[in-house]
Design an enzyme around this catalytic site. Structure first.
Site, PDB file in Angstrom:
ATOM      1  N   ARG A 293      11.951   3.369   3.293  1.00 11.72           N
ATOM      2  CA  ARG A 293      11.521   2.441   4.349  1.00 11.72           C
ATOM      3  C   ARG A 293      12.693   1.513   4.631  1.00 11.72           C
ATOM      4  O   ARG A 293      13.265   0.923   3.711  1.00 11.72           O
ATOM      5  CB  ARG A 293      10.298   1.636   3.935  1.00 11.72           C
ATOM      6  CG  ARG A 293       9.984   0.522   4.950  1.00 11.72           C
ATOM      7  CD  ARG A 293       8.695  -0.197   4.670  1.00 11.72           C
ATOM      8  NE  ARG A 293       7.560   0.676   4.948  1.00 11.72           N
ATOM      9  CZ  ARG A 293       6.286   0.270   4.872  1.00 11.72           C
ATOM     10  NH1 ARG A 293       6.000  -0.981   4.523  1.00 11.72           N
ATOM     11  NH2 ARG A 293       5.313   1.104   5.130  1.00 11.72           N
TER      12      ARG A 293
ATOM     13  N   HIS B  24       6.242   5.810  11.682  1.00 12.88           N
ATOM     14  CA  HIS B  24       5.743   5.761  10.297  1.00 12.88           C
ATOM     15  C   HIS B  24       4.925   7.036  10.092  1.00 12.88           C
ATOM     16  O   HIS B  24       3.685   7.019  10.110  1.00 12.88           O
ATOM     17  CB  HIS B  24       4.883   4.517  10.092  1.00 12.88           C
ATOM     18  CG  HIS B  24       4.593   4.206   8.643  1.00 12.88           C
ATOM     19  ND1 HIS B  24       4.635   5.161   7.651  1.00 12.88           N
ATOM     20  CD2 HIS B  24       4.272   3.037   8.019  1.00 12.88           C
ATOM     21  CE1 HIS B  24       4.328   4.602   6.494  1.00 12.88           C
ATOM     22  NE2 HIS B  24       4.116   3.308   6.685  1.00 12.88           N
TER      23      HIS B  24
ATOM     24  N   LYS C   7      25.678  -5.453  -3.156  1.00 14.91           N
ATOM     25  CA  LYS C   7      27.126  -5.439  -3.368  1.00 14.91           C
ATOM     26  C   LYS C   7      27.856  -4.769  -2.207  1.00 14.91           C
ATOM     27  O   LYS C   7      29.075  -4.569  -2.263  1.00 14.91           O
ATOM     28  CB  LYS C   7      27.458  -4.717  -4.667  1.00 14.91           C
ATOM     29  CG  LYS C   7      26.852  -5.352  -5.916  1.00 14.91           C
ATOM     30  CD  LYS C   7      27.194  -4.530  -7.156  1.00 14.91           C
ATOM     31  CE  LYS C   7      26.581  -5.133  -8.413  1.00 14.91           C
ATOM     32  NZ  LYS C   7      26.903  -4.313  -9.624  1.00 14.91           N
TER      33      LYS C   7
ATOM     34  N   ARG D 269       0.807  -1.215   0.000  1.00 11.62           N
ATOM     35  CA  ARG D 269       0.000   0.000   0.000  1.00 11.62           C
ATOM     36  C   ARG D 269       0.841   1.267   0.000  1.00 11.62           C
ATOM     37  O   ARG D 269       0.606   2.186  -0.785  1.00 11.62           O
ATOM     38  CB  ARG D 269      -0.955   0.004   1.198  1.00 11.62           C
ATOM     39  CG  ARG D 269      -1.904   1.189   1.156  1.00 11.62           C
ATOM     40  CD  ARG D 269      -3.009   1.096   2.154  1.00 11.62           C
ATOM     41  NE  ARG D 269      -2.555   1.420   3.497  1.00 11.62           N
ATOM     42  CZ  ARG D 269      -3.380   1.670   4.512  1.00 11.62           C
ATOM     43  NH1 ARG D 269      -4.677   1.595   4.324  1.00 11.62           N
ATOM     44  NH2 ARG D 269      -2.924   1.959   5.699  1.00 11.62           N
ATOM     45  N   THR D 270       1.832   1.328   0.882  1.00 11.66           N
ATOM     46  CA  THR D 270       2.596   2.571   0.987  1.00 11.66           C
ATOM     47  C   THR D 270       3.341   2.865  -0.302  1.00 11.66           C
ATOM     48  O   THR D 270       3.320   3.994  -0.818  1.00 11.66           O
ATOM     49  CB  THR D 270       3.578   2.500   2.171  1.00 11.66           C
ATOM     50  OG1 THR D 270       2.845   2.211   3.368  1.00 11.66           O
ATOM     51  CG2 THR D 270       4.315   3.815   2.345  1.00 11.66           C
TER      52      THR D 270
END
Length: 988
Positions: free
Chosen positions: A797, A825, A776, A748-749
């Site tokens: 995130r 959040h 890497k 959703r985000t």
């Protein structure tokens, strides 16, 4: 009163008493002995009662198709079955539809089977095996107003009929849904399809699906169809005209008030209050008088005018129980202000036609009881300009397409909005007929997307006025006090035309059955202000030769001004024997010696039983009972006396009728109409964005922002959403790139940022950890620097709590925190707060209950921090190891917001929750999976749990979910977590 007493006493509640008796085991014979109702009827009712007991043993998962079909054949609605099964209406509907159980459409046989029946009377039934008609029309549905009652009468039926006729004339097939045989809309030849059915969510959905309708018009049937607008919209029913979300913005007093503030339109001061102390403090602040009503009430029902602290105490004691569960709304009442009606039509937010009517009575009389004058005769041009400008702003802000009505109050050219109805109002037929312009035809064409003429030319002569007066039925309502107030009492209305407002008023009044006085007029005037205002009119009555009678105080005042008057005395029942007939007011009324009684109470106080014993009430009631013409408003009295003084012949003339004519092919450019001066216009979206505290800033934590910042953010979000609804896409972020870097899975985000950017004209660069140089060994700082070289902003995130601080330190473009470990959040918290405001109207005064994993729930942590800006109570429910971190809990407690902390979700907690915020137990946060397995299903919200919750609460979840919310809850209208997905409250 006991069940036995209710059964033995015939009343409108007796049927409910029978149902209670059967539920408590009374036999048909026992009920028959008490009621003498035919046993055949009682046996049928007993069968229904027994079946309800049977239904209580099932639920949506265990009910068999056979029993469900039987329930529908017996007439049980989906909503009733939902109550039996502790479920919700839409879940029952889904079960029924999945079982293939649908209603059949049958045609009423009006020719007793002697010939084939073609009469267009249709109804739905489950007691059939095939349809009597086919469904090839895809007609437009128009919902009627249902039964006639105070507040909803023939005016809405006229609107429905005009809408149907306009659609048919334009080549559309039509479907009328109404259940009142008194109406013209239920004539069999008015619509292509006529359904005699209740206007409920279930019925409308069934007909909409069967007819495969091309759209539904809700705005013609008054408030009844509007009440189901939002549920229909959420079920993907195509609503023609204004969006139901905008209808809700107008009807929710919090949303509407915020909107008016945003567009610089004034409104009376108001507040929702939960205790007497708060109510008293607010009344002292704004000063008496005030309007008081229970919070759940719209329009005038149960509303009263309060003039002093003593009145307030009496009202709150007698009328309502003021508490968190039962708040009252108090609004400043502006005395001696004029109320004005605006009836308008808009298309895509642009006003394309309107008319303004003025009330004769001052503000404080319900618009349904008021006397209306059109065109207005006494309004200052500046007042008219201000009203027109405010209406344009409101129509644009709500993006209205179709009819709408706004009620204003005006005093000294200052105007304030009382309310806005995004639908046709009672006055639409009146203004359409008086001005010769069919506003409903115009509104219907706007909603259907048909060509129309904006602001058609109005051709009326200068000596032409229409007046609408109310029709009352006080003589049939035993004991009712015949005074005008804020609660509607009229049962009809009559309108007439005249060369002046006086002539039109006189004709209209006579048309209601009002008899003009021949000789004797009785006056009883309470306040000195009314005595002073009416004195010139009383002098006119004397000069015309009327014999004047008056009560004590009024007689003294009239005599002091040299006008002869006869004193009549009002005594209590115990003193009536001592009265001489020539001085007795009651005997003059009972012997029909008075031709007109003008009774003006001191204050139009709230109607309560104690007031019924006042002498003023007794004489008013006598006048009604003895059919003596009665006037109880000073403005009406002045208008009537002046009209009588002008001695009109009342013969029929050319102004006594009006016909519609086709609108000429000319169009007025409404953009050139004058705007008011002195009021600052509302800020545009670019101006709002320029003021944004979020612009070019890192969004690291919710702690950065104030309540004013949040208010501006939500205003921008609302304007953006409205712009997207109108245009599809905006160019605000054209040429801008946003990088989204998610080190944790997200649906959703990540999708919401991507969708929001594209809706606003920008693009996204999506980078995942698996396909980036992170594999890497690239550091977060280098990743951020690299993305900042290509993009204008970064959304991050990351599982580390310190990640956002690192990103903000090294990025050369704004960084948005979309979740840093279990700490915060912010963007989800902004969205949660916005959703609560949009769903419930306000955040203040709510009880917010958090349930689930509160230890790792970063959305909960951020939202708890934002809630410091609001007056809320917070309840915490979680397993003990997953309790809210003590640092956050201590802050809630220090602010006085922590109401309760519990390790169980009890019915007592559920019944008080306004917001139930559920969270997932996050497997990725647990090192010990055994502990996760132990607590993952600690709390499950299902229909059984929600049976204890309020009907107007909401269930929220930041998503994704596992089992903490059962899928059956998705169909509950209180489930806001799916609707929330569409609210992209992310400001790039």
């Amino acid at each position: 009163m006991s069940i036995d007493e209710e059964l033995q006493t015939p009343s409108d509640q007796r049927l409910f008493a029978i149902a209670n008796a059967m539920k408590n085991g009374y036999s048909v014979d026992k009920i028959w002995e008490m009621t003498k109702i035919d046993k055949w009827f009682l046996s049928k009712l007993k069968g229904l009662s027994d079946f309800t007991k049977l239904m209580a043993d099932y639920n949506t998962a265990t009910i068999t198709p056979g029993l469900l079909r039987q329930a529908k054949q017996l007439g049980f609605s989906d909503r009733q079955l939902a109550k039996f099964w502790e479920s919700n209406e839409l879940a029952v509907r889904r079960t029924r539809v999945d079982a293939g159980i649908h209603p059949f459409v049958k045609q009423i046989d009006t020719v007793a089977a002697e010939f084939p029946a073609f009469t267009n009377y249709l109804y739905l039934t489950y007691n059939g095996s095939e349809h009597d008609i086919n469904f090839n029309d895809r007609g437009v549905m128009v919902l009627g107003s249902g039964v006639y009652r105070i507040g909803s009468s023939v005016e809405f039926d006229w609107c429905s009929v005009r809408a149907i006729r306009t659609l048919r004339d334009s080549g559309y097939k039509t479907v009328m849904v109404n259940y009142n045989p008194e109406t013209v809309s239920t004539d069999y030849d008015e619509a292509d399809r006529l359904y005699f059915e209740n206007i409920t969510l279930e019925t409308v959905l069934d007909i909409y699906a069967l007819e495969n309708s091309s759209g539904v018009i809700l705005s013609m049937g008054g408030q009844t169809p509007n009440n189901i607008a939002l549920p229909l919209h959420r079920l993907n029913v195509k609503i023609l005209g204004t969006s139901p979300e905008m209808i809700d913005n107008a009807e929710n007093r919090y949303k509407f008030s915020r909107m008016l503030d945003r567009i610089s339109v004034d409104q009376p001061a108001w507040k929702e209050l939960t205790s007497f102390e708060e109510a008293d403090a607010f009344c002292e602040k704004v000063s008496y008088p005030v309007l008081v009503r229970p919070s759940y009430v719209l329009s005038g029902a149960a509303m009263n005018t309060v003039y002093s602290k003593a009145d307030l105490i009496n009202y709150l004691k007698q009328a309502v129980d003021v508490s968190k569960e039962h708040p009252v709304v108090i609004t400043k009442y502006i005395e001696n202000a004029k109320e004005i009606e605006m009836d308008a039509v808009a298309r895509n937010g642009k006003m394309i036609g309107h008319f303004i009517s003025e009330h004769v009575e001052n503000a404080g009389v319900h618009s349904g009881d008021a006397t209306l004058i059109l065109p207005p005769q006494d309004l200052d041009p500046e007042t008219v300009r201000r009203i027109e400008d405010a209406t344009r702003k409101i129509g644009n802000a709500l993006n209205i397409t179709g009819p709408f009505n706004i009620q204003f109050i005006a005093k000294d050219n200052d105007i304030k909005v009382i309310e806005c109805n995004v639908r046709a109002s009672r006055s639409f037929p009146f203004v359409s007929k008086v001005m010769g312009v069919d506003l409903i035809e115009m509104a219907t064409k706007a909603m259907a997307g048909l060509p129309l003429v904006e602001y058609p030319q109005v051709n009326i002569s200068p000596d032409y006025v229409g007046v609408k007066v109310p029709q009352f039925s006080f003589s049939r309502l035993s004991g009712a006090d015949p005074v005008l107030g804020v609660e509607m009492a009229s049962t009809g209305e009559v309108a007439c035309f005249g060369r002046t407002k006086y002539e039109a008023y006189l004709k209209a009044l006579i048309s209601t059955g009002f008899k003009l006085p021949n000789k004797n007029i009785l006056l009883s005037i309470g306040s000195f202000k009314d005595k002073l205002e009416l004195l010139p009119s009383i002098e006119k009555l004397h000069k015309m030769g009327y014999h004047l009678f008056a009560t004590a105080g009024t007689a003294d005042y009239i005599q002091e001004h040299g006008i002869p008057v006869k004193f009549l005395e009002v005594l209590g029942d115990g003193d009536s024997g001592e009265q001489k007939p020539e001085y007795s007011l009651t005997q003059h009324l009972s012997n029909n010696l008075i031709d007109l009684y003008i009774n003006l109470p001191s204050n139009n106080r709230f109607r309560r039983p104690a007031n019924y014993m006042s002498r003023g009430y007794l004489t008013r009631r006598m006048a009604v009972d003895y059919q003596t013409p009665l006037v109880t408003n000073v403005k009406n009295a002045k208008l009537l006396i002046e009209a009588i003084a002008r001695q009109y012949d009342l013969e029929i003339s050319k102004v006594d009728y009006q016909t519609f004519v086709p609108a000429p092919n000319q169009q007025e450019d409404s953009s050139n109409l004058p705007l008011i001066g002195g009021l600052s216009p509302s800020l545009s979206l670019p101006q709002l964005i320029a003021l944004s505290p979020f612009k070019r800033k890192n969004i690291v934590s919710v702690k950065q922002f104030t309540r004013n910042d949040l208010h501006l953010l939500f205003t921008v979000a609302q304007e953006m959403r409205l712009g997207v609804q109108r245009e599809g896409c905006l160019d605000i972020l054209k040429g801008r790139l946003l990088a989204t870097m998610f080190y944790e899975p997200s649906t959703r985000t990540s999708a919401s940022f991507d969708a929001a950017m594209k809706r606003l004209g920008g693009q996204t660069v999506i980078v995942t950890e698996a396909h980036s140089s992170t594999v890497k060994g690239e550091s977060l700082a280098d990743t951020v620097r690299t993305l900042g070289s290509y993009c204008d902003g970064i959304v991050l995130r990351h599982p580390s709590e310190d990640s956002i601080d690192v990103a903000a330190k090294f990025a050369n473009v704004p960084v948005i925190n979309a979740g840093n470990g279990s700490r915060e959040h912010p963007t989800q918290a902004f969205l949660d707060l916005f959703t609560i405001r949009e769903e419930l109207g306000t955040v203040n005064g709510l009880n917010i209950t958090f349930v689930g994993d509160l230890r790792y729930g970063r959305t909960v942590h951020s939202l708890c921090e934002l809630l410091k800006h609001y007056d809320v109570s917070i309840t915490l429910v979680s397993p003990q190891p997953l309790a809210l971190p003590s640092k956050i809990r201590d802050k809630l407690s220090a602010r006085g917001q922590l109401r309760l902390e519990s390790f169980e979700l009890t019915p007592e907690i559920l019944c008080k929750a306004d917001v139930l915020y559920c969270t997932r137990v996050q497997k990725e946060r647990f090192e010990d999976l055994a502990l996760y397995d132990k607590y993952k299903d600690s709390f499950i919200i299902d229909n059984t749990a929600l049976k204890h919750a309020k009907q107007n609460m909401i269930v929220m979840h930041p998503l994704p979910r596992n089992k903490e919310i059962a899928e059956e809850v998705d169909f509950d209208p209180r489930a806001a977590y799916i609707r929330q997905v569409s609210d992209h409250c992310k400001e790039e």
